[in-house]
Design a protein around this motif. Structure first.
Motif, PDB file in Angstrom:
ATOM      1  N   SER A 157      45.964  43.548  39.454  1.00 40.92           N
ATOM      2  CA  SER A 157      45.734  42.958  37.955  1.00 40.92           C
ATOM      3  C   SER A 157      46.466  41.801  37.918  1.00 40.92           C
ATOM      4  O   SER A 157      47.508  41.729  38.619  1.00 40.92           O
ATOM      5  CB  SER A 157      45.950  43.996  37.005  1.00 40.92           C
ATOM      6  OG  SER A 157      46.031  43.193  35.782  1.00 40.92           O
ATOM      7  N   TYR A 166      50.313  48.165  34.764  1.00 41.03           N
ATOM      8  CA  TYR A 166      48.667  48.036  34.803  1.00 41.03           C
ATOM      9  C   TYR A 166      48.160  48.781  36.003  1.00 41.03           C
ATOM     10  O   TYR A 166      47.242  49.582  35.802  1.00 41.03           O
ATOM     11  CB  TYR A 166      48.226  46.624  34.814  1.00 41.03           C
ATOM     12  CG  TYR A 166      48.589  45.808  33.554  1.00 41.03           C
ATOM     13  CD1 TYR A 166      48.922  46.477  32.206  1.00 41.03           C
ATOM     14  CD2 TYR A 166      48.515  44.611  33.473  1.00 41.03           C
ATOM     15  CE1 TYR A 166      48.959  45.521  31.115  1.00 41.03           C
ATOM     16  CE2 TYR A 166      49.041  43.635  32.343  1.00 41.03           C
ATOM     17  CZ  TYR A 166      49.297  44.335  31.108  1.00 41.03           C
ATOM     18  OH  TYR A 166      49.469  43.643  30.094  1.00 41.03           O
ATOM     19  N   VAL A 185      40.585  51.691  34.568  1.00 41.44           N
ATOM     20  CA  VAL A 185      40.883  50.471  33.974  1.00 41.44           C
ATOM     21  C   VAL A 185      40.924  49.918  32.740  1.00 41.44           C
ATOM     22  O   VAL A 185      41.529  49.240  31.941  1.00 41.44           O
ATOM     23  CB  VAL A 185      40.209  49.202  34.640  1.00 41.44           C
ATOM     24  CG1 VAL A 185      40.224  49.396  36.361  1.00 41.44           C
ATOM     25  CG2 VAL A 185      38.656  49.017  34.429  1.00 41.44           C
ATOM     26  N   ASN A 189      46.801  50.339  27.726  1.00 45.05           N
ATOM     27  CA  ASN A 189      48.056  49.945  28.255  1.00 45.05           C
ATOM     28  C   ASN A 189      49.292  50.127  27.701  1.00 45.05           C
ATOM     29  O   ASN A 189      49.327  49.957  26.403  1.00 45.05           O
ATOM     30  CB  ASN A 189      48.014  48.486  28.564  1.00 45.05           C
ATOM     31  CG  ASN A 189      46.888  47.882  29.633  1.00 45.05           C
ATOM     32  OD1 ASN A 189      46.648  48.508  30.487  1.00 45.05           O
ATOM     33  ND2 ASN A 189      46.221  46.867  29.433  1.00 45.05           N
ATOM     34  N   SER A 228      46.159  42.721  30.637  1.00 44.76           N
ATOM     35  CA  SER A 228      45.632  43.085  31.945  1.00 44.76           C
ATOM     36  C   SER A 228      44.433  42.523  32.257  1.00 44.76           C
ATOM     37  O   SER A 228      43.543  41.998  31.514  1.00 44.76           O
ATOM     38  CB  SER A 228      45.469  44.568  31.991  1.00 44.76           C
ATOM     39  OG  SER A 228      44.568  45.152  31.090  1.00 44.76           O
ATOM     40  N   ASP A 245      38.050  45.061  34.188  1.00 47.58           N
ATOM     41  CA  ASP A 245      38.778  45.290  32.862  1.00 47.58           C
ATOM     42  C   ASP A 245      37.962  44.672  31.673  1.00 47.58           C
ATOM     43  O   ASP A 245      37.739  43.378  31.676  1.00 47.58           O
ATOM     44  CB  ASP A 245      40.200  44.554  33.031  1.00 47.58           C
ATOM     45  CG  ASP A 245      41.166  45.095  32.086  1.00 47.58           C
ATOM     46  OD1 ASP A 245      40.628  45.194  30.854  1.00 47.58           O
ATOM     47  OD2 ASP A 245      42.198  45.188  32.163  1.00 47.58           O
ATOM     48  N   ARG A 247      38.936  43.766  29.110  1.00 49.92           N
ATOM     49  CA  ARG A 247      39.824  42.585  28.291  1.00 49.92           C
ATOM     50  C   ARG A 247      39.805  41.104  28.776  1.00 49.92           C
ATOM     51  O   ARG A 247      40.023  40.364  27.988  1.00 49.92           O
ATOM     52  CB  ARG A 247      41.273  43.149  28.308  1.00 49.92           C
ATOM     53  CG  ARG A 247      41.496  44.570  27.868  1.00 49.92           C
ATOM     54  CD  ARG A 247      42.922  44.981  28.353  1.00 49.92           C
ATOM     55  NE  ARG A 247      43.311  46.381  27.936  1.00 49.92           N
ATOM     56  CZ  ARG A 247      42.880  47.390  28.586  1.00 49.92           C
ATOM     57  NH1 ARG A 247      42.026  47.329  29.742  1.00 49.92           N
ATOM     58  NH2 ARG A 247      43.045  48.698  28.278  1.00 49.92           N
TER      59      ARG A 247
END
Length: 255
Positions: A157, A166, A185, A189, A228, A245, A247
């Motif tokens: 990551s 992470y 994943v 976090n 992340s 991920d 995100r």
């Protein structure tokens, strides 16, 4: 969270370019040392951040003052012949130094050195700046093999100094909790480095945030200085399975 605090305390104090400082890797990985450090984890209520330990081979080092701005990316690839690469790359700050030469941005890695190179008494930080010295990096791409050397999983990551947390989260999810790579994943976090518990509090299941607070772990923040961007691939009974991920803009894709 408490194990992460212990890890970061030692990492921030002792890690630097091994060509310039003696990094006590063997002492840090010694089973007796790890057992002694693990015994410091509070049983009921979290206390103050732990101090660095004294692993075998560790010298006297000043506290670290390294700042790590965002500008990192990561990918994992497994090809048709079973070759695996887990690669993290960075130019440090976004767009590095802001200078481009022949199509490549020059990095700004001086910001990865400790901004306070020595204590008042002159004791140097392990990550103090010096000519020809490589700055400490949080990049930690991982490839997991079984006892017979067979590929199990790969993960990595971006995320500045939160990368370690992470990657650990994803590996625990896959190896210990038997989640799929995508589920691992996507887990919330939590970065426990020093006093604050940086987190994604809204993503934890109901009752978890309150339960942790009752034990002295008060979740704050938005998940660390840089979010992340985990990518991973694992072996399953059905073949390879990947995760990216949610995100960030990454995807997991088979050719």
């Amino acid at each position: 969270s408490q194990a992460s605090r212990l890890m970061y305390a030692d990492r921030d104090r002792y890690f630097g370019d091994p060509d310039f400082v003696d990094v006590p890797v063997e002492g840090l990985l010694d089973p007796a040392y790890l057992k002694a450090r693990a015994a410091l984890i509070p049983k009921d209520v979290a206390g103050a951040p732990p101090a660095p330990g004294k692993p075998r081979g560790a010298g006297v080092r000043a506290p670290d003052a390294t700042q790590e701005p965002g500008g990192t990316t990561h990918f994992v690839i497994v090809d048709g012949e079973g070759n695996v690469v887990s690669m993290t790359t960075t130019v440090e700050s976004l767009f590095g130094s802001g200078r481009m030469v022949h199509g490549f941005f020059l990095n700004n890695q001086l910001t990865d050195f400790s901004f306070s190179p020595t204590e008042k008494d002159g004791v140097p930080a392990a990550n103090a700046v010096a000519p020809g010295k490589r700055p400490r990096s949080s990049m930690a791409p991982a490839v997991v093999l079984d006892r017979k050397g067979r590929f199990v999983a790969a993960v990595g990551s971006p995320g500045g100094n939160s990368i370690l947390a992470y990657n650990l989260k994803a590996l625990v999810g896959v190896l210990d909790w038997k989640l799929s790579m995508q589920e691992a994943v996507a887990l919330p976090n939590l970065i426990a480095r020093g006093a604050p518990y940086m987190s994604e509090a809204a993503k934890f299941p109901p009752g978890v945030v309150e339960g942790l607070a009752a034990r002295g772990v008060v979740l704050v923040g938005a998940g660390g200085a840089e979010g992340s961007g985990l990518h991973g691939v694992m072996v399953t009974p059905q073949g390879l399975s990947g995760g990216a991920d949610p995100r960030r803009e990454g995807v997991a894709r088979k050719p």
